[in-house]
Structures are given as structure tokens and as C-alpha cells.
Motif scaffolding. Sequence first.
Motif, PDB file in Angstrom:
ATOM      1  N   THR A  54       1.104  -1.281   0.224  1.00  0.00           N
ATOM      2  CA  THR A  54       0.351  -0.372   0.429  1.00  0.00           C
ATOM      3  C   THR A  54       0.603   1.262   0.250  1.00  0.00           C
ATOM      4  O   THR A  54       0.835   2.333  -0.156  1.00  0.00           O
ATOM      5  N   LEU A  55       1.811   1.094   0.881  1.00  0.00           N
ATOM      6  CA  LEU A  55       2.695   2.151   1.324  1.00  0.00           C
ATOM      7  C   LEU A  55       3.606   2.740   0.082  1.00  0.00           C
ATOM      8  O   LEU A  55       3.480   3.885  -0.537  1.00  0.00           O
ATOM      9  N   GLY A  56       3.749   1.422  -0.724  1.00  0.00           N
ATOM     10  CA  GLY A  56       5.047   1.541  -1.874  1.00  0.00           C
ATOM     11  C   GLY A  56       3.973   1.938  -3.128  1.00  0.00           C
ATOM     12  O   GLY A  56       4.711   2.620  -4.215  1.00  0.00           O
ATOM     13  N   ALA A  57       2.383   1.733  -3.407  1.00  0.00           N
ATOM     14  CA  ALA A  57       1.709   2.614  -4.339  1.00  0.00           C
ATOM     15  C   ALA A  57       1.518   3.884  -4.347  1.00  0.00           C
ATOM     16  O   ALA A  57       1.740   4.594  -5.192  1.00  0.00           O
ATOM     17  N   CYS A  59       3.466   6.240  -3.130  1.00  0.00           N
ATOM     18  CA  CYS A  59       4.837   6.270  -3.012  1.00  0.00           C
ATOM     19  C   CYS A  59       5.011   6.947  -4.026  1.00  0.00           C
ATOM     20  O   CYS A  59       5.626   7.955  -5.202  1.00  0.00           O
ATOM     21  N   LEU A  60       4.667   5.268  -5.412  1.00  0.00           N
ATOM     22  CA  LEU A  60       5.054   5.810  -6.698  1.00  0.00           C
ATOM     23  C   LEU A  60       3.505   6.808  -7.201  1.00  0.00           C
ATOM     24  O   LEU A  60       4.424   7.947  -7.833  1.00  0.00           O
ATOM     25  N   VAL A  61       2.510   6.613  -6.434  1.00  0.00           N
ATOM     26  CA  VAL A  61       2.006   8.214  -6.774  1.00  0.00           C
ATOM     27  C   VAL A  61       2.468   9.091  -6.831  1.00  0.00           C
ATOM     28  O   VAL A  61       2.353  10.126  -7.415  1.00  0.00           O
ATOM     29  N   ARG A  62       2.814   9.505  -5.890  1.00  0.00           N
ATOM     30  CA  ARG A  62       3.182  10.195  -4.745  1.00  0.00           C
ATOM     31  C   ARG A  62       4.997  11.008  -5.267  1.00  0.00           C
ATOM     32  O   ARG A  62       5.789  12.123  -5.412  1.00  0.00           O
ATOM     33  N   ALA A 184       7.541  11.718   6.180  1.00  0.00           N
ATOM     34  CA  ALA A 184       6.933  10.819   6.965  1.00  0.00           C
ATOM     35  C   ALA A 184       6.560   9.431   5.728  1.00  0.00           C
ATOM     36  O   ALA A 184       6.623   8.872   6.570  1.00  0.00           O
ATOM     37  N   LEU A 185       5.829   9.994   5.007  1.00  0.00           N
ATOM     38  CA  LEU A 185       5.755   8.629   4.015  1.00  0.00           C
ATOM     39  C   LEU A 185       6.955   7.934   3.780  1.00  0.00           C
ATOM     40  O   LEU A 185       6.729   6.369   3.464  1.00  0.00           O
TER      41      LEU A 185
END
Length: 320
Positions: A54-57, A59-62, A184-185
Amino acid sequence: MSTAPSRRAGLLAAGAATVTVVLWASAFVSIRSAGEAYSPGALALGRLLSGALTLGAICLVRREGLPPRAAWRGIAISGLLWFGFYMVVLNWGEQRVDAGTAALVVNVGPILIALLGARLLGDALPPRLVTGMAVSFAGAVTVGLSMSGGGGSSLFGVVLCLLAAVAYAGGVVAQKPALGRASALQVTTFGCLVGAVLCLPFAGQLVREAATAPGSATLNVVYLGVFPTALAFTTWAYALARTTAGRMGATTYAVPALVVLMSWLALGEVPGPLTLAGGALCLAGVAVSRSRRRAAAAPEPGGAPEPGGTPEPRPADARR
């Protein structure tokens, strides 16, 4: 100078802390359900993998990219201690002690956070924070005693929960400096990845248990990864970057009170008067620890913050 931006930042940090506390409280209910079908290590790995995906997705979007090199030490330590070791040991301990004893022992963590933060990070220990933590810990003791199941706890289980509390405190204190150098992300995503790598030896157990586990248990594992891990750890890091480790640790004393309420609503476990009184003490202590003394007069521009207060971050420290 207008205080509107700093007030807005304070409200956002408080809102982030509230999201964290509510989701972490919900995790106790989900862990109880998933723990019937998944062993401690497999549960931790499944949760961390769901969270990391979830976090990796996000990060990719952002387009977050990799954290700066200076942040990696704190990320690695918090990932090993808090995301990895803590989750396995806590799951293991909760299989050997009743919920009340586990909640009581793990709530040593915020006290350790305050002490370690003062020793290693130079955080202040204002009287209101100390008083609020004392009140909340008394509430946690009350909740723990009221929920304990008649002395069925093992010494080994208590030691496991104590190790979880120590790992939790060490992970938070290690994470704080990293938040001054990375978002933070980023800190949450790569800390979660470090924890998942640490738990990879449980991959075989996870595959075998997922093949036979009921769908509800597997959904609880996914829920734990997406919400109490990916979302709640990110909102925690956001709020931690804007206050002291001790103050944030004290905020988590609201968790036992919310667990009591959620168990009542979701599981039909009606709390007794002693449990309700303990939950009220937990919330009262959090309110005291988060409060600030009103200054008698407006401070001069550039003046020192009130004793025991936390200065608002400067623009250059916006991510600290």
C-alpha cells in the motif's frame, strides 16, 4: 505575526495523532480475530507485506523517491525494532497472556519513550506531561487488572510483552531524527519494508496458514496492513515530526480506552465499572499531557517558549 499557520499545523498534527490512536485501537480487535488462524510471525509478515504494498503504491503515485542517506540509520533501526521485532513479539506474547496483562505491560512503552527522548533527544519533561502520563498509566493499570483473566498469564508471556514495549520505545526514539531529514511517508514506507525483510523467514508459515485460514482472518490481516500499519504509522510519523517523542507517546494512552469501547461495540464484551473508570483515567491523562499552560502575557517576538511547552517549528524545520 499571525498565528493562523501555526494553529492550523497544530490542528493537523492533532488530527493525525487522533487517526493513529483510533486505528491502533482497532488493530487489537483484528489481531484477536486473525490470531486464531495465523501464528505470530506469519501474522506480522502478512500485515507488513500488505502495508508495504500500500505504501509503495502511494510513494509511486506521489513520486517520493528514496529517503536521503542521513535518514537511513533512523529508518533502519525503527524498521528492525518497531515494524519487525515488536510486531512478532507482541503477537507471540498475546498468545500467552490475557489481554489485560498485555495492555498493562506494553503501556510501559510511553514512559520509556519519554525517558529515552529526554536522554537521547534532549526532549523536555514538563510537569504536565509527567502528570498526565502518571494519570494515564494508572488508568492502564486499572484497565489491565479489570480485564485480567484470573492469573492465567505466563512469566514468558509477560517478558515477551515487556520486550515489545522496549522495542516500541526504541523504534519511536530512533524514528524521530529521521523525520527531520525525510518525509513521514518515506520514513514509514521504508521502515515497513525493513520490518517485512526481517520477517521473511516466516514466509513459509504464511503461505501454509493462508491456504487453510478462513476468509475473515485473511481479511483482518489485510486490514491490519492497510489501515493500522500503512495509514496509522504514516499519520503517527506526521504528528511525531511536529512534537516531542514523549508527548506523542503519552497520546497512545488513549488506545486502551478505545479498545474497551470497540470491544464493547464489535465483540459484545460489556466492560465493567472498573474497566470504564480505567478508560476514563487514560483519556484524562492524555488530555493533561497534551495541554499547555496559558501564558500570563503574550510573549515578545522571538522570545523563549513557555516553560515545558514545545516551540512551533520554524519553516526550515517543517518536517521535524
